[in-house]
Design a protein around this motif. Sequence first.
Motif, PDB file in Angstrom:
ATOM      1  N   VAL A  60       0.808  -1.184   0.050  1.00 48.13           N
ATOM      2  CA  VAL A  60       0.073   0.059  -0.041  1.00 48.13           C
ATOM      3  C   VAL A  60       0.838   1.191  -0.055  1.00 48.13           C
ATOM      4  CG1 VAL A  60      -1.510   1.176   1.337  1.00 48.13           C
ATOM      5  CG2 VAL A  60      -1.734  -1.194   0.987  1.00 48.13           C
ATOM      6  N   GLU A  64       0.773   1.718  -3.848  1.00 47.48           N
ATOM      7  CA  GLU A  64      -0.353   2.472  -4.155  1.00 47.48           C
ATOM      8  C   GLU A  64      -0.293   4.004  -3.782  1.00 47.48           C
ATOM      9  OE1 GLU A  64      -2.762  -1.445  -2.718  1.00 47.48           O
ATOM     10  OE2 GLU A  64      -3.701   0.390  -1.734  1.00 47.48           O
ATOM     11  N   TRP A  65       0.374   4.146  -2.622  1.00 46.35           N
ATOM     12  CA  TRP A  65       0.513   5.592  -2.391  1.00 46.35           C
ATOM     13  C   TRP A  65       1.666   6.051  -3.142  1.00 46.35           C
ATOM     14  CZ3 TRP A  65       2.598   7.122   3.286  1.00 46.35           C
ATOM     15  CH2 TRP A  65       2.676   8.587   3.266  1.00 46.35           C
ATOM     16  N   GLN A  68       1.003   4.894  -7.374  1.00 45.95           N
ATOM     17  CA  GLN A  68      -0.249   5.674  -8.019  1.00 45.95           C
ATOM     18  C   GLN A  68      -0.797   6.890  -7.295  1.00 45.95           C
ATOM     19  OE1 GLN A  68      -2.120   4.457 -10.582  1.00 45.95           O
ATOM     20  NE2 GLN A  68       0.162   3.179 -10.601  1.00 45.95           N
ATOM     21  N   ARG A  71      -4.646   8.359  -7.546  1.00 47.14           N
ATOM     22  CA  ARG A  71      -5.349   7.836  -8.478  1.00 47.14           C
ATOM     23  C   ARG A  71      -6.027   6.317  -7.421  1.00 47.14           C
ATOM     24  NH1 ARG A  71      -1.081   7.400 -13.123  1.00 47.14           N
ATOM     25  NH2 ARG A  71       0.534   7.614 -11.381  1.00 47.14           N
ATOM     26  N   SER A  72      -5.306   5.851  -6.351  1.00 43.51           N
ATOM     27  CA  SER A  72      -5.747   4.814  -5.761  1.00 43.51           C
ATOM     28  C   SER A  72      -7.078   5.101  -4.961  1.00 43.51           C
ATOM     29  CB  SER A  72      -4.594   4.385  -4.638  1.00 43.51           C
ATOM     30  OG  SER A  72      -3.429   3.891  -5.307  1.00 43.51           O
ATOM     31  N   ASN A  76      -8.885   1.833 -10.023  1.00 51.84           N
ATOM     32  CA  ASN A  76      -7.994   1.770 -10.919  1.00 51.84           C
ATOM     33  C   ASN A  76      -7.922   1.048 -12.314  1.00 51.84           C
ATOM     34  OD1 ASN A  76      -6.172   3.822  -9.954  1.00 51.84           O
ATOM     35  ND2 ASN A  76      -5.730   2.371  -8.201  1.00 51.84           N
ATOM     36  N   SER A  78      -6.595  -1.658 -13.775  1.00 50.99           N
ATOM     37  CA  SER A  78      -5.788  -2.586 -13.534  1.00 50.99           C
ATOM     38  C   SER A  78      -4.797  -2.964 -14.451  1.00 50.99           C
ATOM     39  CB  SER A  78      -6.298  -3.812 -12.876  1.00 50.99           C
ATOM     40  OG  SER A  78      -7.086  -4.333 -14.006  1.00 50.99           O
ATOM     41  N   ALA A  85      -2.159  -3.347  -7.782  1.00 55.94           N
ATOM     42  CA  ALA A  85      -2.137  -1.760  -7.094  1.00 55.94           C
ATOM     43  C   ALA A  85      -3.671  -1.403  -7.543  1.00 55.94           C
ATOM     44  CB  ALA A  85      -1.033  -0.931  -7.725  1.00 55.94           C
ATOM     45  N   GLN A  87      -6.405  -0.829  -5.907  1.00 56.68           N
ATOM     46  CA  GLN A  87      -6.974  -0.885  -4.841  1.00 56.68           C
ATOM     47  C   GLN A  87      -8.166  -0.158  -4.292  1.00 56.68           C
ATOM     48  OE1 GLN A  87      -6.564  -3.250  -2.404  1.00 56.68           O
ATOM     49  NE2 GLN A  87      -5.346  -4.103  -4.292  1.00 56.68           N
ATOM     50  N   TRP A  89      -9.377   2.783  -2.911  1.00 52.68           N
ATOM     51  CA  TRP A  89      -9.462   2.960  -1.276  1.00 52.68           C
ATOM     52  C   TRP A  89     -10.692   3.193  -0.910  1.00 52.68           C
ATOM     53  CZ3 TRP A  89      -4.295   6.533  -1.471  1.00 52.68           C
ATOM     54  CH2 TRP A  89      -3.314   5.620  -1.275  1.00 52.68           C
TER      55      TRP A  89
END
Length: 421
Positions: A60, A64-65, A68, A71-72, A76, A78, A85, A87, A89
């Motif tokens: 993450v 992700e952080w 991405q 955008r997380s 997304n 994929s 990634a 995810q 959130w």
Amino acid sequence: MTVFDRLFADSTLSQLQEKDVRDPLAHKRAEFKLPEGVVYLDGNSLGALPLTVPARLARVAEQEWGGQLIRSWTANDSASVGAEAAQDWMNLPDRVAAKIAPLIGAHPHEVAVGDSTSVNIFKLLAAALHMAPPERRVILTEADNFPTDLYMAQGLNALLGGRYELRTVPSADLEAQLTDDVALTLLTEVDYRTGRRLDLAGLTARAHERGILTVWDLAHSAGAFPVDLNAAGADFAVGCGYKFLNGGPGAPSFLFVAERHQDSAQAFLSGWMGHADPFEMAREFTPAPGARRYVVGTPTVLSLSALDAALEVFADVDMKQLRAKSLSLTDTFIELMTPLAAQHPLTLVTPRSHDERGSQVSYRHPQAREVMRQLIERGILGDFRTPDILRFGFTPLYHSHADVWRAVQGIQNVLEEGAGA
Ligand SMILES: Cc1ncc(COP(=O)(O)O)c(C=O)c1O
Ligand SMILES: Nc1c(O)cccc1C(=O)C[C@H](N)C(=O)O
């Protein structure tokens, strides 16, 4: 210890090890990080670390952080970022709620995840008091309830101009105190000190017969044994993510609102993340469907991700087997402690009856604080709770009967050589 005592202890240990060989949940221990040389009897305060969690947190943070970025928050693509990634959130609270729901006998849309247990108690007390007939002015709770439950009720009552009486009674008197002036009960199913378990279904039914709403605190229940809120007809409930759900220090809490109340119960902490369409940026609050409306602010992605990963350990667990093992562990502990309790000033305060027991065992001891300090020094990690309680939590996902034996050996050593001697 005499030679005879030693032989007896060895044969007891081998009998317990045989039980461990037959334990259908024995393989779950390998899914946790547990330090060598420690018997960890504190999963009812902070659950041990599931091995799924560190990798998830790293992913993450880094992908992700770090990769991405913003955008997380949304689902997304994929294909462009890699399935790992993608995810989404924004919906993480709902995905975690869906994993907790089967553990507490709820539908996913009846569960919301976020904030602390204390804050969730406030949300549900506010909703329930608003629904109750105005002439009912009593919040019924237990004198020995966990302090935060009492404090949240006191704070809310102050906000409401002191309109309610917080009536605290001993647990034995609860049923008799379900009178016509009671708006709601605020009860913790398993007492944090004694480990005594209330009859959630029975008390809920008796409360309903008298027109009373129920708010249950499942802090020491969820993940420790099967809970069936809908079978019990419960109205509202909260619970901790960091105890038997193993979500990590300060993990998000969960709350439950029965489907039948969702139109009438109001989410007074109406934050934008509980709005039906947060990015509509509307001026008026339109609640999201189901319990999602109780999510207030931005989801705490790191801690939600840890809890989400931790909950994976329950995916293949039969909760009836979990309960059977928990009772076997606590029975074994009580049995092995019996000779010690006969020789030392130890008083069992946890009920022997299975129906009235959670997944912990507690004893009173006049020097409990010092006894626990010495136990912790020797790697037996339990809790001291005021004024004189030694508390030992058993987590059937990672404890063996041999651990119970080791814990009792450690307690015996402390009582005979250390604090209790
Ligand atoms: C019964 C009970 N309720 C609530 C809490 C905690 O609430 P919070 O998550 O707000 O710290 C605990 C333990 O910390 C507890 O034992
Ligand atoms: N939540 C805790 C914390 O932040 C620090 C130390 C302990 C705790 C606990 O969970 C205490 C626990 N509820 C208890 O039953 O005593």
